[in-house]
Scaffold this active site. Structure first.
Site, short mmCIF file in Angstrom:
data_model
loop_
_atom_site.label_atom_id
_atom_site.label_comp_id
_atom_site.label_asym_id
_atom_site.label_seq_id
_atom_site.Cartn_x
_atom_site.Cartn_y
_atom_site.Cartn_z
N GLY A 32 -13.72 65.08 9.56
CA GLY A 32 -12.53 65.42 10.04
C GLY A 32 -11.12 64.31 9.36
O GLY A 32 -10.24 64.21 9.72
N SER A 85 -10.64 65.60 5.98
CA SER A 85 -10.16 66.43 4.99
C SER A 85 -10.67 66.08 3.83
O SER A 85 -9.88 66.26 2.88
CB SER A 85 -8.80 66.59 5.24
OG SER A 85 -8.38 67.98 4.69
N SER A 86 -11.95 66.25 3.46
CA SER A 86 -12.49 65.91 2.27
C SER A 86 -12.32 67.24 1.42
O SER A 86 -12.10 67.67 0.21
CB SER A 86 -14.03 65.78 2.24
OG SER A 86 -14.53 66.90 2.95
N GLU A 108 -7.79 77.82 1.07
CA GLU A 108 -8.48 77.47 2.23
C GLU A 108 -8.48 78.75 2.97
O GLU A 108 -9.38 79.49 3.61
CB GLU A 108 -8.17 76.49 3.11
CG GLU A 108 -9.21 76.02 4.14
CD GLU A 108 -9.18 74.36 4.17
OE1 GLU A 108 -9.68 73.98 5.01
OE2 GLU A 108 -8.77 73.74 3.09
N ASP A 161 -3.06 68.57 6.00
CA ASP A 161 -4.13 67.83 5.04
C ASP A 161 -3.68 67.95 3.76
O ASP A 161 -3.82 66.91 3.16
CB ASP A 161 -5.32 68.82 5.19
CG ASP A 161 -5.83 68.54 6.82
OD1 ASP A 161 -5.42 68.14 7.68
OD2 ASP A 161 -6.87 69.41 6.96
N TYR A 197 -11.33 77.42 15.16
CA TYR A 197 -10.18 76.96 14.79
C TYR A 197 -9.31 78.40 14.63
O TYR A 197 -8.21 78.11 15.27
CB TYR A 197 -10.41 76.40 13.33
CG TYR A 197 -9.13 75.86 12.71
CD1 TYR A 197 -8.82 74.59 13.00
CD2 TYR A 197 -8.13 76.54 12.13
CE1 TYR A 197 -7.32 73.90 12.50
CE2 TYR A 197 -6.84 76.20 11.57
CZ TYR A 197 -6.64 74.81 11.87
OH TYR A 197 -5.39 74.34 11.25
C1 GLA Z 1 -7.57 70.89 10.26
C2 GLA Z 1 -6.60 71.61 9.62
C3 GLA Z 1 -5.21 71.24 9.63
C4 GLA Z 1 -4.72 71.07 11.10
C5 GLA Z 1 -6.06 69.92 11.91
C6 GLA Z 1 -5.62 69.70 13.21
O1 GLA Z 1 -7.60 69.55 9.75
O2 GLA Z 1 -6.87 71.67 8.38
O3 GLA Z 1 -4.20 71.92 9.14
O4 GLA Z 1 -4.45 71.87 11.78
O5 GLA Z 1 -7.35 70.70 11.59
O6 GLA Z 1 -4.71 69.20 13.44
#
Ligand code: GLA
Length: 371
Positions: free
Chosen positions: A110, A112-113, A146, A158, A208
């Site tokens: 969580g 964001s690698s 992505e 991110d 998601y």
């Molecule tokens: C992931 C997505 C982001 C954001 C978060 C939740 O990290 O890449 O854009 O939506 O989830 O806040």
């Protein structure tokens, strides 16, 4: 212009203090780049179209020919192929390159690698071949990679945080206008502690995108019913409540969370600016509650860790962070209480789930840069 021959790039992961799952809902977020980076070494190899990418820890080398961009066979391949493809949509100046990378950003946590990889590669190629892309273009390249290759319809947070990060500052980003403000973030004597559940329930990408669709469904109806332009920024909690009967139950819950979280971020930032960390922390707990009960992106492991922190007076706030279904909790904790809490949480977590908890502290740091 002479091309540089070899360059090295550091590209960080990110944290987010508050504002979760609202970047794709026209909301506000408060992320920062972290001091854990992915490192890339890039050089042009003289070929027109062929490039190789090697990732430390993986045996295979990814070979990509620009003229036939297929789907990758390993998790990280599609991020790379996606970035190349998105750059090619913008400029014909990309040429063959060799890239070696090593990540110090924990994967699946969580933080964001994936954005670190997308943005680091885009940034590096921009430098190497003088592509002339600006920071927002690099951010969009990462996001589109992505969307179009990986399949997650992520928001902008991110990639934004990874590229724009600044040491000692969090960033309040308005995801509708893309205006942002650097906020000096001095939380002394508190620290940001991340507890990693070390679970990544494989729901994340699918669920998601479902959340996105549910919000879209709700917004469509709410905007029509209340005769406002279609943006969550024009929707109040009262409007959502007065449309309760017309909304599916999950959609009602998702929309209530979104409008509350949008407001909560602004309140939180006001507290942060006044250094009222206790009040700030209380809002982090509210966010968690919303993510868990209304948005349903938490999991038992995350809920357990947040609940545990509630009994600890040295922790002002805690919540799940990022997309959810696993990964880390972020804890605003007094520096003198860190060791004891880690011990207590590790023991309790192991007892309950038979999984080892890992942890790290982090601070707001600089965004993607050359080294
Ligand atoms: C992931 C997505 C982001 C954001 C978060 C939740 O990290 O890449 O854009 O939506 O989830 O806040």
């Amino acid at each position: 212009m002479r091309l540089k021959t070899t360059i090295k790039v550091a590209s960080p992961g990110r944290i987010n203090l508050i504002g979760e799952h609202i970047d794709y809902n026209d909301g506000f977020v408060l992320p920062a780049a972290i001091d854990k980076c992915l490192y890339l070494t890039l050089k042009s190899n003289g070929d027109e179209r062929r490039c190789t990418i090697q990732s430390k820890g993986f045996d295979s080398v990814l070979v990509v020919d620009f003229s036939e961009l297929g789907q990758g066979t390993e998790g990280w391949h599609n991020y790379v192929i996606g970035v190349i493809s998105e750059i090619q949509k913008l400029t014909p100046r990309l040429k063959g390159f060799d890239c070696a990378m090593e990540s110090k950003v924990p994967v699946g946590s969580g933080v964001s690698s994936s954005a670190a990889l997308e943005c680091g590669l885009a940034y590096g190629l921009n430098e190497l071949f003088n592509l002339g892309l600006d920071k927002w273009q690099l951010i969009k390249i990462g996001q589109n990679a992505e969307h179009n290759y990986v399949g997650t319809k992520c928001g902008i947070m991110d990639q934004f945080a990874s590229v724009m990060g600044k040491k000692n500052y969090t960033m309040l980003l308005d995801c509708r206008s893309l205006e942002f403000e650097y906020i000096q973030t001095n939380i002394e004597p508190y620290r940001l502690l991340l507890l990693n559940t070390n679970v990544a329930h494989n729901l994340s990408t699918g669920e998601y995108n479902v959340r996105r669709e549910e919000c879209e469904e709700g917004l469509e109806l709410l905007a029509k019913q209340h005769k406002v332009e279609k943006s969550f920024r024009n929707i109040t909690l009262e409007m959502v409540q007065s449309s309760k009967k017309e909304l599916r139950k999950v959609v009602y819950n998702r929309c209530s969370y979104v409008v509350q979280e949008i407001e909560r971020v602004l309140k939180a930032v006001a507290f942060l600016k006044k250094n009222e960390l206790k009040e700030f922390g209380a809002l982090m707990y509210q966010t968690h509650e919303g993510l868990s009960k209304k948005y349903e992106v938490s999991c038992p492991e995350l809920d357990f860790l947040v609940k545990l922190s509630l009994n600890n007076p040295n922790i002002l706030g805690a919540r799940m962070m990022g997309g959810g279904f696993g990964g880390c909790t972020i804890n605003l904790i007094h520096k003198d209480a860190i060791e004891d809490f880690i011990q207590e949480a590790s023991k309790a977590y192991k007892n309950k789930f038979n999984i080892d908890l890992t942890h790290f502290q982090t601070v707001p740091s600089n965004g993607t840069h050359l080294i």
